[in-house]
Design a protein around this motif. Structure first.
Motif, PDB file in Angstrom:
ATOM      1  N   ARG A 195       0.815  -1.227   0.000  1.00  0.00           N
ATOM      2  CA  ARG A 195       0.000   0.000   0.000  1.00  0.00           C
ATOM      3  C   ARG A 195       0.843   1.268   0.000  1.00  0.00           C
ATOM      4  O   ARG A 195       0.307   2.361  -0.093  1.00  0.00           O
ATOM      5  N   ASP A 249      -4.291  -3.513  18.072  1.00  0.00           N
ATOM      6  CA  ASP A 249      -4.428  -4.059  16.731  1.00  0.00           C
ATOM      7  C   ASP A 249      -3.309  -5.072  16.562  1.00  0.00           C
ATOM      8  O   ASP A 249      -2.173  -4.844  17.022  1.00  0.00           O
ATOM      9  N   ARG A 254      -8.513  -6.365  14.692  1.00  0.00           N
ATOM     10  CA  ARG A 254      -8.651  -4.960  15.088  1.00  0.00           C
ATOM     11  C   ARG A 254      -9.150  -4.885  16.523  1.00  0.00           C
ATOM     12  O   ARG A 254     -10.058  -5.609  16.910  1.00  0.00           O
ATOM     13  N   SER A 255      -8.557  -3.999  17.304  1.00  0.00           N
ATOM     14  CA  SER A 255      -8.983  -3.711  18.681  1.00  0.00           C
ATOM     15  C   SER A 255      -9.202  -4.982  19.503  1.00  0.00           C
ATOM     16  O   SER A 255     -10.274  -5.211  20.059  1.00  0.00           O
ATOM     17  N   GLY A 281      -6.368   1.217  15.609  1.00  0.00           N
ATOM     18  CA  GLY A 281      -6.324   2.154  14.496  1.00  0.00           C
ATOM     19  C   GLY A 281      -5.115   1.955  13.595  1.00  0.00           C
ATOM     20  O   GLY A 281      -5.080   2.480  12.486  1.00  0.00           O
ATOM     21  N   ILE A 323      -4.142  -0.671  11.933  1.00  0.00           N
ATOM     22  CA  ILE A 323      -4.507  -1.382  10.704  1.00  0.00           C
ATOM     23  C   ILE A 323      -5.240  -0.444   9.749  1.00  0.00           C
ATOM     24  O   ILE A 323      -4.906  -0.355   8.567  1.00  0.00           O
ATOM     25  N   GLU A 324      -6.223   0.281  10.274  1.00  0.00           N
ATOM     26  CA  GLU A 324      -7.005   1.184   9.429  1.00  0.00           C
ATOM     27  C   GLU A 324      -6.148   2.321   8.881  1.00  0.00           C
ATOM     28  O   GLU A 324      -6.217   2.631   7.690  1.00  0.00           O
ATOM     29  N   GLU A 325      -5.336   2.939   9.730  1.00  0.00           N
ATOM     30  CA  GLU A 325      -4.522   4.084   9.297  1.00  0.00           C
ATOM     31  C   GLU A 325      -3.516   3.700   8.227  1.00  0.00           C
ATOM     32  O   GLU A 325      -3.224   4.489   7.332  1.00  0.00           O
ATOM     33  N   SER A 326      -2.967   2.475   8.300  1.00  0.00           N
ATOM     34  CA  SER A 326      -1.985   2.030   7.312  1.00  0.00           C
ATOM     35  C   SER A 326      -2.654   1.343   6.112  1.00  0.00           C
ATOM     36  O   SER A 326      -1.963   0.925   5.187  1.00  0.00           O
ATOM     37  N   GLN A 327      -3.977   1.219   6.153  1.00  0.00           N
ATOM     38  CA  GLN A 327      -4.763   0.605   5.080  1.00  0.00           C
ATOM     39  C   GLN A 327      -4.328  -0.843   4.817  1.00  0.00           C
ATOM     40  O   GLN A 327      -4.437  -1.347   3.705  1.00  0.00           O
ATOM     41  N   THR A 328      -3.818  -1.505   5.838  1.00  0.00           N
ATOM     42  CA  THR A 328      -3.294  -2.868   5.692  1.00  0.00           C
ATOM     43  C   THR A 328      -4.424  -3.872   5.494  1.00  0.00           C
ATOM     44  O   THR A 328      -5.467  -3.785   6.138  1.00  0.00           O
ATOM     45  N   GLU A 329      -4.189  -4.821   4.598  1.00  0.00           N
ATOM     46  CA  GLU A 329      -5.130  -5.893   4.295  1.00  0.00           C
ATOM     47  C   GLU A 329      -4.388  -7.225   4.313  1.00  0.00           C
ATOM     48  O   GLU A 329      -3.163  -7.268   4.130  1.00  0.00           O
TER      49      GLU A 329
END
Length: 142
Positions: A8, A59, A74-75, A97, A99-105
């Motif tokens: 990403r 996370d 997450r969390s 946050g 995972i979400e902030e780094s847009q990791t999948e």
């Protein structure tokens, strides 16, 4: 150390500690303050974690030996434990946050390095820095 999501092109952590001893992996964030964005712990070798004794969520990313994300949580709440993740060699714990902030999948490739230069005495004695072998393997495969 710094951890990047190469897939990403995002930054996952800037102040991540490596826990590579039994005690370091067991202790993790126990007795520490809740991590802020950028902080984390990379557990190696590891394929499951617990949050016994903690008072905050984390996370969690499970990574294979190349740094590929196998599973994400997450969390993850205090006083719980995860199941073992087949194929996981590393676990990255960070603040909610991350995972979400780094847009990791799942499937993304993470790489990491220690930005600190080698010491003068290491250069004089021609010693190599010690770091887990798989850290460089992820870079070579890209």
């Amino acid at each position: 150390m710094r951890i990047e999501n190469r897939t990403r092109k995002t930054l996952v952590g800037t102040r991540v500690d490596l826990a590579s001893t039994w005690w370091g992996r067991f202790k993790g964030f126990i007795g520490r303050q809740e991590p802020i964005p950028g902080e984390g712990i990379l557990l190696w070798p590891c394929n499951a974690v617990h949050t016994y004794g903690m008072s905050f969520d984390l996370d969690i990313l499970f990574l294979d030996d190349r740094g590929r994300v196998l599973e994400m949580i997450r969390s993850f709440a205090p006083w719980k434990k995860t199941s073992r993740v087949p194929g996981a060699r590393y676990v990255l714990e960070g603040p909610p946050g991350m995972i979400e902030e780094s847009q990791t999948e799942v499937g993304d490739l993470l790489t990491w390095w220690d930005p600190a230069p080698r010491t003068v005495s290491d250069r004089i004695l021609n010693r190599k820095r010690t770091e887990p072998q798989p850290l460089t393997a992820a870079r070579e495969t890209e």
